[in-house]
Design a protein around this motif. Sequence first.
Motif, mmCIF file in Angstrom:
data_model
loop_
_atom_site.group_PDB
_atom_site.id
_atom_site.type_symbol
_atom_site.label_atom_id
_atom_site.label_comp_id
_atom_site.label_asym_id
_atom_site.label_seq_id
_atom_site.Cartn_x
_atom_site.Cartn_y
_atom_site.Cartn_z
ATOM 1 N N ALA A 80 0.841 -1.193 0.000
ATOM 2 C CA ALA A 80 0.000 0.000 0.000
ATOM 3 C C ALA A 80 0.875 1.242 0.000
ATOM 4 N N LEU A 81 0.315 2.333 -0.491
ATOM 5 C CA LEU A 81 0.941 3.639 -0.341
ATOM 6 C C LEU A 81 0.308 4.321 0.857
ATOM 7 N N VAL A 82 1.129 4.695 1.817
ATOM 8 C CA VAL A 82 0.694 5.426 3.004
ATOM 9 C C VAL A 82 1.634 6.615 3.154
ATOM 10 N N GLN A 83 1.069 7.814 3.137
ATOM 11 C CA GLN A 83 1.884 9.035 3.180
ATOM 12 C C GLN A 83 2.930 9.008 2.059
ATOM 13 N N HIS A 84 2.472 8.518 0.889
ATOM 14 C CA HIS A 84 3.276 8.442 -0.337
ATOM 15 C C HIS A 84 4.437 7.466 -0.248
ATOM 16 N N VAL A 87 4.498 0.705 1.652
ATOM 17 C CA VAL A 87 4.648 -0.019 2.912
ATOM 18 C C VAL A 87 4.024 -1.399 2.779
ATOM 19 N N GLY A 88 4.438 -2.307 3.654
ATOM 20 C CA GLY A 88 3.840 -3.627 3.704
ATOM 21 C C GLY A 88 2.454 -3.583 4.302
ATOM 22 N N LEU A 89 1.683 -4.638 4.104
ATOM 23 C CA LEU A 89 0.298 -4.658 4.574
ATOM 24 C C LEU A 89 0.192 -4.795 6.083
ATOM 25 N N ASN A 90 1.314 -5.064 6.767
ATOM 26 C CA ASN A 90 1.287 -5.104 8.232
ATOM 27 C C ASN A 90 1.551 -3.733 8.848
ATOM 28 N N HIS A 91 1.773 -2.732 8.018
ATOM 29 C CA HIS A 91 2.059 -1.378 8.506
ATOM 30 C C HIS A 91 0.835 -0.835 9.256
ATOM 31 N N PRO A 92 1.002 -0.340 10.496
ATOM 32 C CA PRO A 92 -0.147 0.125 11.282
ATOM 33 C C PRO A 92 -0.588 1.534 10.887
ATOM 34 N N VAL A 93 -1.867 1.759 10.894
ATOM 35 C CA VAL A 93 -2.413 3.093 10.648
ATOM 36 C C VAL A 93 -2.449 3.823 11.984
ATOM 37 N N CYS A 94 -1.614 4.864 12.120
ATOM 38 C CA CYS A 94 -1.478 5.575 13.392
ATOM 39 C C CYS A 94 -1.720 7.066 13.256
ATOM 40 N N ALA A 95 -2.044 7.549 12.055
ATOM 41 C CA ALA A 95 -2.242 8.978 11.837
ATOM 42 C C ALA A 95 -3.091 9.161 10.574
ATOM 43 N N PRO A 96 -3.748 10.325 10.453
ATOM 44 C CA PRO A 96 -4.532 10.579 9.231
ATOM 45 C C PRO A 96 -3.653 10.431 7.989
ATOM 46 N N THR A 97 -4.185 9.753 6.997
ATOM 47 C CA THR A 97 -3.418 9.528 5.779
ATOM 48 C C THR A 97 -4.349 9.062 4.671
ATOM 49 N N THR A 98 -3.824 9.041 3.459
ATOM 50 C CA THR A 98 -4.527 8.443 2.331
ATOM 51 C C THR A 98 -3.908 7.080 2.059
ATOM 52 N N ILE A 99 -4.754 6.076 1.911
ATOM 53 C CA ILE A 99 -4.307 4.709 1.661
ATOM 54 C C ILE A 99 -4.609 4.344 0.215
ATOM 55 N N VAL A 100 -3.594 3.891 -0.497
ATOM 56 C CA VAL A 100 -3.763 3.470 -1.891
ATOM 57 C C VAL A 100 -3.265 2.035 -2.015
ATOM 58 N N PRO A 101 -4.131 1.082 -2.387
ATOM 59 C CA PRO A 101 -3.674 -0.302 -2.555
ATOM 60 C C PRO A 101 -2.674 -0.409 -3.708
ATOM 61 N N ILE A 102 -1.705 -1.293 -3.548
ATOM 62 C CA ILE A 102 -0.683 -1.513 -4.568
ATOM 63 C C ILE A 102 -0.804 -2.950 -5.077
ATOM 64 N N ASP A 103 -0.988 -3.096 -6.386
ATOM 65 C CA ASP A 103 -0.992 -4.429 -6.988
ATOM 66 C C ASP A 103 0.040 -4.473 -8.105
ATOM 67 N N TYR A 104 -0.019 -5.507 -8.926
ATOM 68 C CA TYR A 104 1.030 -5.722 -9.909
ATOM 69 C C TYR A 104 0.934 -4.790 -11.120
ATOM 70 N N THR A 105 -0.057 -3.954 -11.167
ATOM 71 C CA THR A 105 -0.161 -2.988 -12.267
ATOM 72 C C THR A 105 0.726 -1.777 -12.030
ATOM 73 N N THR A 106 1.304 -1.652 -10.833
ATOM 74 C CA THR A 106 2.127 -0.496 -10.488
ATOM 75 C C THR A 106 3.596 -0.893 -10.418
ATOM 76 N N ARG A 107 4.477 0.107 -10.575
ATOM 77 C CA ARG A 107 5.909 -0.168 -10.459
ATOM 78 C C ARG A 107 6.249 -0.636 -9.048
ATOM 79 N N GLN A 108 5.620 -0.024 -8.048
ATOM 80 C CA GLN A 108 5.894 -0.448 -6.673
ATOM 81 C C GLN A 108 5.489 -1.903 -6.460
ATOM 82 N N GLY A 109 4.352 -2.271 -7.058
ATOM 83 C CA GLY A 109 3.896 -3.651 -6.928
ATOM 84 C C GLY A 109 4.851 -4.643 -7.565
#
Length: 594
Positions: A80-84, A87-109
């Motif tokens: 996922a993208l968290v605060q740009h 991060v891994g999917l075990n990353h905890p949400v601890c502050a306001p942010t935008t969450i963007v799922p990452i799959d194999y269509t993206t370079r990060q994926g």
Amino acid sequence: MTAPLPSDGDIVGTQPPDSTQPEYTEARSSFSPPFPLVPGTRLVDGVVFDGQKVEVPYGTPVGSVIKRLLPNPDQPVLAALVQHRCVGLNHPVCAPTTIVPIDYTTRQGVLVYRRTASLILLEAVRQLYPGVRVTIGQALANGYHYRVMIAGKLKPEHVAKIKTRMRELVAQDFALRTETVTIGEARSIFAGMGFEHKLRVLQTYWAPFVTLVWCGGVCDVHRYPVAPSTGAISHFELDYYEGGLILRFPHRGKPRPAGAFHDSPKLFQVYTETRKWNELLGVESVGQLNEITIRGEANEVIRVSEGLHEKKIAQIADKITQESSGVRLVLIAGPSASGKTTFAKRLSLQLLVNGVRPIALSMDNFYVNREDTPKDDSGAYDFEAIEAIDLALFNEVLAKLLKGEEVLTPEFDFISGTRKPRNKWKPMQLKQGQVLVVEGIHGLNDRLTESVPAGQKYRVYVSALTQLCIDDHNRIFTSDGRFLRRIVRDRLFRGYRASTTIDNWPNVRRGEQRNIFPFQEKADVMFNSSLVYEQAVLKLYAERFLLEVPQDDPAFGEAYRLLQFVQTFVPIFEQSVPQISLLREFVGGSAFKY
């Protein structure tokens, strides 16, 4: 040395409650979606997912948030993208942010997928052949080449067994886990596994803690997020190749079979040559380079590296000279920031030493008028398309020049985007003992020079094909070497901030995939412009310019990744870099004019 940036695995969501944060009560009916809550649960307000603002219990893994809000994704979510940041999917949400799922269509994926598959390979080898050393090498055939030091020699049957075990590990779908340990514990773990080069890198990692990622019984430094479990790596291929193996991946998009293997023998040859250069220098990993730098011996590495470059350029000039009776046109092509311009100047010097006078012809003057330039899918002018060149005029001029005729060559006005009137064109003639030198991205494409017989052309492919690895299992992406060069050059000499270069880089890469890489095997010779020490010099500039990228800028994710990378190096000051070095094209101080 700068303290290493933390990876997403450093945060485990166990921080003590903050009394200023809101707590769940029965009256907070605005909470959505249906996370299980108990009285006293802290909530994080202002979490945005797919344009929807939601509240999330403090410390909830980002993967759990995505699973509840996107229960049936089109394809597996890898990260996922968290605060740009990726991060891994075990990353905890601890502050306001935008969450963007990452799959194999993206370079990060794609990076997450490859990172995970590589760990699965290491675990398969560990289970089958305990204690055997595995070293990563070059990118090849949309995958990575590895050497596996099995007693005797790696054979196809070994590779078949490793592939079978990898598929078994994927079928088991067990979780990959991260843990944060002290630097002493990390060193002890790697020493026990015999990972000498990881220990070398950790000698300059002075933060007290380091995050590790485990895949079964093998572990590595957590340098980039991994998939949550082995089952996410649904497609890969493992092929025996040149005494090693290639771990191949699907092309970016929906995960699918990796497809047929396409060999690149010339590319592999230049990679092999560079690996031998590194062995000669005694620098095969970043840890070894750091040790040499700290001992004050980097100057010798610089001198030998530059000497190897000069020797190779002289050999290319000798080859052209030996064929001077037939070769009249030298074409130099390569991707962005490969050092083509400096290479052309140094090759010209060596040709002069051999009694051959090079004459440069600028391809930039053969652009079609702006209104006739093709456009890309977004409707913007595509100046990198071969159709942006007036191919008919270019071939007409080439044919006349190579016959020894005097010809008028065009001049292009980049301000107006039009060709200057014919009375402004410059006369040109190729005389006996001269060769025409043309530098440009399309130099290996036969359409560019279809009027010239093959025997009169000598084609050179230039790229920065780094063979330096961080350690045995982590390679330096070839494109990242050029990426850093371009970031530094753009900021120093073109007035572009790092964020602009980062934003434009995907377009540059698409152009390379279309216009350069498909033709690289057509080259008569390949020149590797990478220098084993260059990232240590670029660090001093790149780190400064990457830190200018605001953390709320979408470019920050790539800036953060590159910052983590350059912080692995002990810096080398540029004073020892020769004035004719290719590196001077990017950091300044060159003896050549550009």
